[in-house]
Design a protein around this motif. Structure first.
Motif, PDB file in Angstrom:
ATOM      1  N   TYR A  43       0.811  -1.217   0.000  1.00 44.62           N
ATOM      2  CA  TYR A  43       0.000   0.000   0.000  1.00 44.62           C
ATOM      3  C   TYR A  43       0.846   1.269   0.000  1.00 44.62           C
ATOM      4  CZ  TYR A  43       0.815   0.195   5.098  1.00 44.62           C
ATOM      5  OH  TYR A  43       1.388   0.245   6.338  1.00 44.62           O
ATOM      6  N   SER A  44       2.137   1.133   0.203  1.00 44.81           N
ATOM      7  CA  SER A  44       3.009   2.302   0.213  1.00 44.81           C
ATOM      8  C   SER A  44       4.412   1.876  -0.197  1.00 44.81           C
ATOM      9  CB  SER A  44       3.024   2.943   1.607  1.00 44.81           C
ATOM     10  OG  SER A  44       3.671   4.195   1.577  1.00 44.81           O
ATOM     11  N   ILE A  45       5.093   2.733  -0.943  1.00 44.09           N
ATOM     12  CA  ILE A  45       6.419   2.409  -1.484  1.00 44.09           C
ATOM     13  C   ILE A  45       7.316   3.631  -1.335  1.00 44.09           C
ATOM     14  CG2 ILE A  45       7.701   1.745  -3.562  1.00 44.09           C
ATOM     15  CD1 ILE A  45       5.226   0.266  -4.524  1.00 44.09           C
ATOM     16  N   SER A  46       8.565   3.397  -0.974  1.00 45.70           N
ATOM     17  CA  SER A  46       9.491   4.507  -0.750  1.00 45.70           C
ATOM     18  C   SER A  46      10.347   4.795  -1.973  1.00 45.70           C
ATOM     19  CB  SER A  46      10.420   4.187   0.437  1.00 45.70           C
ATOM     20  OG  SER A  46      11.469   3.307   0.034  1.00 45.70           O
ATOM     21  N   THR A  47      10.999   5.930  -1.923  1.00 47.05           N
ATOM     22  CA  THR A  47      12.076   6.211  -2.862  1.00 47.05           C
ATOM     23  C   THR A  47      13.306   5.396  -2.445  1.00 47.05           C
ATOM     24  OG1 THR A  47      12.740   8.089  -1.484  1.00 47.05           O
ATOM     25  CG2 THR A  47      11.275   8.554  -3.344  1.00 47.05           C
ATOM     26  N   PRO A  48      14.245   5.148  -3.340  1.00 51.34           N
ATOM     27  CA  PRO A  48      15.477   4.456  -2.940  1.00 51.34           C
ATOM     28  C   PRO A  48      16.263   5.312  -1.952  1.00 51.34           C
ATOM     29  CG  PRO A  48      15.246   4.512  -5.338  1.00 51.34           C
ATOM     30  CD  PRO A  48      14.229   5.458  -4.781  1.00 51.34           C
ATOM     31  N   ALA A  49      16.837   4.661  -0.949  1.00 53.56           N
ATOM     32  CA  ALA A  49      17.654   5.373   0.037  1.00 53.56           C
ATOM     33  C   ALA A  49      18.871   4.531   0.362  1.00 53.56           C
ATOM     34  CB  ALA A  49      16.853   5.668   1.301  1.00 53.56           C
ATOM     35  N   PHE A  50      20.028   5.160   0.497  1.00 55.83           N
ATOM     36  CA  PHE A  50      21.248   4.428   0.849  1.00 55.83           C
ATOM     37  C   PHE A  50      21.198   4.038   2.315  1.00 55.83           C
ATOM     38  CE2 PHE A  50      25.653   4.100   2.302  1.00 55.83           C
ATOM     39  CZ  PHE A  50      26.141   3.174   1.389  1.00 55.83           C
ATOM     40  N   HIS A  51      21.386   2.747   2.574  1.00 55.52           N
ATOM     41  CA  HIS A  51      21.404   2.231   3.947  1.00 55.52           C
ATOM     42  C   HIS A  51      22.856   2.102   4.394  1.00 55.52           C
ATOM     43  CE1 HIS A  51      20.810  -0.407   7.390  1.00 55.52           C
ATOM     44  NE2 HIS A  51      19.501  -0.227   7.280  1.00 55.52           N
ATOM     45  N   GLU A  52      23.204   2.827   5.444  1.00 55.17           N
ATOM     46  CA  GLU A  52      24.605   2.912   5.849  1.00 55.17           C
ATOM     47  C   GLU A  52      25.184   1.590   6.341  1.00 55.17           C
ATOM     48  OE1 GLU A  52      22.702   6.984   6.790  1.00 55.17           O
ATOM     49  OE2 GLU A  52      22.110   4.878   6.695  1.00 55.17           O
ATOM     50  N   VAL A  53      24.378   0.726   6.926  1.00 54.28           N
ATOM     51  CA  VAL A  53      24.886  -0.559   7.422  1.00 54.28           C
ATOM     52  C   VAL A  53      24.919  -1.600   6.302  1.00 54.28           C
ATOM     53  CG1 VAL A  53      24.542  -2.438   9.069  1.00 54.28           C
ATOM     54  CG2 VAL A  53      24.093  -0.081   9.763  1.00 54.28           C
ATOM     55  N   LEU A  54      23.862  -1.681   5.533  1.00 56.21           N
ATOM     56  CA  LEU A  54      23.839  -2.626   4.414  1.00 56.21           C
ATOM     57  C   LEU A  54      24.796  -2.214   3.304  1.00 56.21           C
ATOM     58  CD1 LEU A  54      19.989  -3.244   4.157  1.00 56.21           C
ATOM     59  CD2 LEU A  54      21.695  -4.809   5.084  1.00 56.21           C
ATOM     60  N   GLY A  55      25.079  -0.927   3.219  1.00 56.32           N
ATOM     61  CA  GLY A  55      26.007  -0.438   2.211  1.00 56.32           C
ATOM     62  C   GLY A  55      25.451  -0.440   0.806  1.00 56.32           C
ATOM     63  N   GLU A  56      24.137  -0.255   0.670  1.00 55.90           N
ATOM     64  CA  GLU A  56      23.526  -0.241  -0.652  1.00 55.90           C
ATOM     65  C   GLU A  56      22.194   0.489  -0.616  1.00 55.90           C
ATOM     66  OE1 GLU A  56      21.942  -3.949  -2.205  1.00 55.90           O
ATOM     67  OE2 GLU A  56      22.349  -4.916  -0.274  1.00 55.90           O
ATOM     68  N   ARG A  57      21.624   0.691  -1.800  1.00 59.25           N
ATOM     69  CA  ARG A  57      20.329   1.353  -1.932  1.00 59.25           C
ATOM     70  C   ARG A  57      19.205   0.377  -1.618  1.00 59.25           C
ATOM     71  NH1 ARG A  57      19.793   2.617  -7.701  1.00 59.25           N
ATOM     72  NH2 ARG A  57      20.924   0.636  -7.810  1.00 59.25           N
ATOM     73  N   VAL A  58      18.228   0.877  -0.875  1.00 51.71           N
ATOM     74  CA  VAL A  58      17.112   0.038  -0.446  1.00 51.71           C
ATOM     75  C   VAL A  58      15.795   0.756  -0.737  1.00 51.71           C
ATOM     76  CG1 VAL A  58      15.997  -1.067   1.542  1.00 51.71           C
ATOM     77  CG2 VAL A  58      18.489  -1.051   1.367  1.00 51.71           C
TER      78      VAL A  58
END
Length: 206
Positions: A43-58
């Motif tokens: 029902y809701s979707i985000s823009t891509p954001a860099f995750h500092e721990v995962l080290g990638e866009r989520v």
């Protein structure tokens, strides 16, 4: 319409309803990377954001509560699926009422509402870094929290909440969640109260 915006250092993420322009851009990315992705599941979707721990866009996609119950069992206030674009992996993020001891690194006014934990899904590639952290979500005096974590003064016109990513017992990032008007995401304290009452009713009586 943007339902929510958070800031984490120099990273920003916006959440909007499926069908909105921002969500449509994320859907286009997800369809290319994850052939099994279905927009109608969320029902809701985000823009891509860099995750500092995962080290990638989520990209974060919010699941209806019935879907969360079916995937993870009852007892969760919210569930979403995290799509990791660079490693082409995914996992569930499950939010439940916080019932532990308040961490000592939180300032006095902070009140912990929820804890967010990560879970792999059977048969789907998983980023093992998701096992190394969890998040806690809290409210409190904005000025005190900003001072405690060295955050810039950012506050929603309607409400402001916070999320701390915790690794090895210590916060490694603190997110500022801003809401300029009331909406489906804005009243964390009300959601907490609803689920606390539900949990109290479900608890066995002595």
């Amino acid at each position: 319409m943007t339902n929510e915006i958070y800031y984490s250092g120099g990273n920003t993420r916006q959440m909007s309803n499926t069908g909105a322009n921002l969500a449509s851009e994320s859907v286009s990315l997800l369809v290319k990377v994850f052939p099994w992705f279905r927009e109608d599941d969320y029902y809701s979707i985000s823009t891509p954001a860099f995750h500092e721990v995962l080290g990638e866009r989520v990209i974060t996609c919010c699941l209806p509560l019935l879907a969360t119950d079916a995937l993870a069992g009852p007892g969760y206030a919210l569930g979403n699926r995290k799509f990791c674009l660079d490693t082409q992996t995914s996992f569930l993020r499950l939010y439940r009422l916080f019932d532990g001891e308040k961490p000592g690194w939180l300032p006095p006014s902070a009140r912990v509402l929820f804890i967010g934990e990560n879970r792999a899904e059977y048969g789907r590639p998983y980023n093992d870094k998701a096992d190394t952290f969890h998040d806690i979500y809290f409210a409190g005096d904005e000025a005190e929290i900003e001072a405690a974590f060295g955050l810039p003064e950012r506050r929603g016109k309607y409400e402001t909440y916070y999320g701390a990513t915790v690794k090895n017992g210590q916060p490694v990032r603190v997110k500022q969640y801003l809401y300029d008007e009331q909406g489906g995401f804005s009243d964390w304290d009300v959601i907490w109260m609803m689920h606390a009452k539900k949990a109290a009713k479900a608890a066995p009586s002595n």
